[in-house]
Design an enzyme around this catalytic site. Structure first.
Site, PDB file in Angstrom:
ATOM      1  N   HIS A 292      -6.434   1.645  -2.075  1.00  0.00           N
ATOM      2  CA  HIS A 292      -6.274   0.206  -2.292  1.00  0.00           C
ATOM      3  C   HIS A 292      -4.802  -0.135  -2.507  1.00  0.00           C
ATOM      4  CE1 HIS A 292     -10.464  -0.761  -2.490  1.00  0.00           C
ATOM      5  NE2 HIS A 292     -10.686   0.252  -3.304  1.00  0.00           N
TER       6      HIS A 292
ATOM      7  N   TYR B 149       0.866  -1.181   0.000  1.00  0.00           N
ATOM      8  CA  TYR B 149       0.000   0.000   0.000  1.00  0.00           C
ATOM      9  C   TYR B 149       0.899   1.226   0.000  1.00  0.00           C
ATOM     10  CZ  TYR B 149      -3.902  -2.927   1.585  1.00  0.00           C
ATOM     11  OH  TYR B 149      -4.876  -3.877   1.702  1.00  0.00           O
TER      12      TYR B 149
ATOM     13  N   LYS C 116      -4.657  -4.934  -9.714  1.00  0.00           N
ATOM     14  CA  LYS C 116      -3.385  -4.712  -9.052  1.00  0.00           C
ATOM     15  C   LYS C 116      -2.284  -5.207  -9.991  1.00  0.00           C
ATOM     16  CE  LYS C 116      -5.432  -5.587  -4.517  1.00  0.00           C
ATOM     17  NZ  LYS C 116      -6.091  -4.283  -4.409  1.00  0.00           N
TER      18      LYS C 116
END
Lengths: 158, 452
Positions: free
Chosen positions: B360, B352, B393
């Site tokens: 996120h 993070y 991601k």
């Protein structure tokens, strides 16, 4: 807290499952039985193996038997699924007992072990459940849950 | 997330690590903000900067020899208890806003509440759920409750949509039934009645269509239907009843107290980092009367926690999973990232930029030993990448170069016999320097979608 306690606490007080209890098998392994607050998605039709042939415990044999018997074994129809498909309307179902087997993240679990869990449950309950859930405990306390079906499961209809 | 909200969160979670910097009271190093488009603020900044510098240099000359302590170590270290099952626990005290666990969470997002998604909020959530505390505002809701609310609203929305659809079908069926009957009736009176019926039903259908049109959008539904999370207090579950402390001296219903069941759990890498790098924790075995673990004992405990049995120190090779994980954890923490467990996405760590409440995680870390031997196959990488791509991601392979067994053992032996803390610290640092980290971003590329 042992793995079993960790998973049981998590189910009871985080996921708010009811009537959670630990079942201990004769071989010393433990599984958690409990009722989720809302029905988890219905168990799809499962093409089961013949339970008697399972008892031998040999994997390779099991796989072969399974393949051979696929055509002969009737597909175990699940009533819920039938209702859903025929009327097209989802009838609210009440939640059913689920079985959660705790595993550590670094543990390796083999098909033979999984099959043994089903065997144990069959002996303990006089009835073989269609699926169990693995509760995988990570080293930060996160628990992730995975379904394991007793045989081939038909993919969920979207 | 709104800009205002982000600002508010950043002010709560302003420290990336649980270190309190202390400023000498005599030295007030206050520098006003510089606003680029406002030249007056430049002058203001320059003047106060110079003033501060002069003041500090003056003070330093006055108190020669006085060392300015920058890290506050005098404050109490946080107690961590490790159970027989290698669970690192930090107790969460009730009613103390700055308890140790909260401090670890707020300053760098260490640990996870075992009964929460990450921030330990189980106690307040449960108080509300069991109606032990009825007064709270929507602002107090925890992230778990907000998710539950959204899911409830979504469910209601779907139910409503379904009921509209069914009603619509029913009306359409009625209309077609009337049309069918019209073909066989003869009297004018009946005909007229049917005309009227038809008109009425058609109007109803129009109204219904309008309603369902308005309901089409889930967001519109959300703004008009606020679903309540804890609507009524049903009978308590036996499991919940067991949590309420029954104090016979208190008869008042509002005074019933909830037992604290939750604790903050640290990953072994977190516990070791807090001890070795920050010297912020004291780790004790949970069995009563045990002494504090030394860094070396903690190290052994952490290594063992990855396996089901103990490996003696002399048998360690330096490429144990804990060591690889720790090298990676330490690396990213020292670069200011917030590193958390990635088990939910099938990876070792999540990165993070600031922390879970603020944004996120952007990256998923998969730790591999750079030995060239243990490459998994591409099918595995591909499935991992698809999972991570699905949550938007980026997958990063973190390759760790490991020291040779002999180098590793030599340093470990030295650590084991070194009694002096500072010297030992240097040896740990030397050990960590043996680990090199190389990152590799792994991303799927679809040539046909990337032609312009």
């Amino acid at each position: 807290m042992s793995l079993v306690d960790q998973v049981k606490t998590n189910l009871t007080y985080y996921n708010l499952w009811n009537e959670t209890k630990v079942i201990e098998f004769k071989d010393g392994s433990k599984i958690i039985a409990g009722v989720p607050p809302e029905p988890v998605h219905p168990i799809p039709s499962i093409i089961t193996m013949d339970p008697n042939q399972d008892l031998e415990g040999n994997h390779v044999d099991n796989n072969n038997n399974n393949n051979n018997n696929n055509n002969n074994n009737a597909i175990n129809n699940n009533n819920e699924m039938e209702v859903e498909q025929s009327s097209g309307v989802q009838i609210p179902q009440s939640p059913k007992v689920e079985y959660v087997y705790p595993v550590g993240l670094n543990e390796k679990i083999s098909l033979k072990q999984v099959s043994q869990i089903f065997e144990n449950l069959q002996i303990a309950l006089n009835q073989r459940p269609k699926r169990i859930t693995l509760g995988v405990v990570a080293n930060d306390g996160t628990i992730v849950y995975y379904f394991v079906h007793d045989g081939l499961a038909k993919p969920k209809k979207n | 997330m709104s800009k205002f909200n982000k600002k508010r969160l950043l002010s709560i979670y302003k420290n990336p690590l649980p270190i309190d910097l202390i400023y000498d009271n005599d030295i007030t190093f206050v520098i006003p903000q510089v606003v680029a488009h406002n030249p007056v603020s430049w002058i203001f900044f320059a003047s106060s900067y110079l003033k501060n510098c002069l003041e500090i240099s003056g003070q330093l000359i006055n108190n020669t020899g006085k060392v300015h302590q920058s890290i506050d170590n005098s404050s109490q270290k946080i107690v961590v208890k490790v159970s027989d099952h290698d669970v690192f626990k930090v107790e969460i005290e009730i009613g103390t806003p700055e308890s140790d666990a909260i401090k670890l969470w707020k300053n760098g997002f260490f640990g996870k509440g075992i009964l929460s998604r990450s921030e330990p909020t189980w106690y307040e959530r449960t108080e509300r759920r069991l109606h032990l505390k009825d007064q709270y505002s929507e602002k107090d809701l925890t992230s778990e409750e907000i998710t539950a609310l959204r899911r409830n609203e979504r469910k209601k929305f779907k139910q409503l949509r379904e009921s509209y659809e069914n009603q619509q079908l029913e009306l359409e069926r009625q209309i077609s039934a009337i049309i069918d009957r019209q073909k066989i009736v003869s009297t004018k009176k009946e005909m007229l009645e049917m005309e009227n019926d038809l008109k009425r039903i058609q109007r109803e259908l129009e109204d219904l269509k309008l309603l369902s049109q308005q309901n089409q959008d889930f967001r519109a539904f959300q703004s008009s239907h606020k679903v309540k999370l804890y609507e009524y207090a049903g009978p308590l579950r036996p499991d919940d009843n067991a949590l309420i402390i029954n104090d016979p001296t208190i008869s008042d219903k509002d005074k019933r107290k909830l037992m604290q069941l939750e604790y903050l759990q640290l990953m072994p890498v977190e516990a070791f980092f807090l001890q070795l790098a920050l010297d912020k924790v004291k780790v004790f075995p949970e069995t009563t009367g045990s002494n504090e673990l030394s860094t070396l004992e903690l190290f052994q405990r952490c290594v063992d926690s990855y396996y089901s049995s103990t490996t003696p120190m002399s048998r360690l090779a330096g490429n144990e999973k804990f060591l690889l994980d720790y090298a990676v954890y330490h690396h990213y923490r020292s670069h200011g990232w917030c590193v958390r467990s990635g088990v939910k996405f099938g990876v070792d760590f999540l990165l993070y930029e600031k922390g879970p409440p603020i944004s996120h995680a952007q990256y998923c870390l998969h730790v591999v030993e750079n030995s060239g031997k243990n490459m998994e196959d591409f099918v595995e990488y591909s499935s991992l990448n698809r999972v991570i791509g699905g949550v938007r991601k980026t997958l990063v392979f973190v390759c760790v170069d490991v020291p040779s067994v002999s180098t590793f053992q030599k340093i470990m032996e030295k650590i084991a016999i070194e009694k002096d803390i500072t010297e030992q610290q240097k040896l740990w640092k030397k050990l960590l320097n043996q680990y090199n980290i190389t990152e590799m971003v792994y991303r799927r590329w679809v040539p046909s979608r990337n032609r312009d």
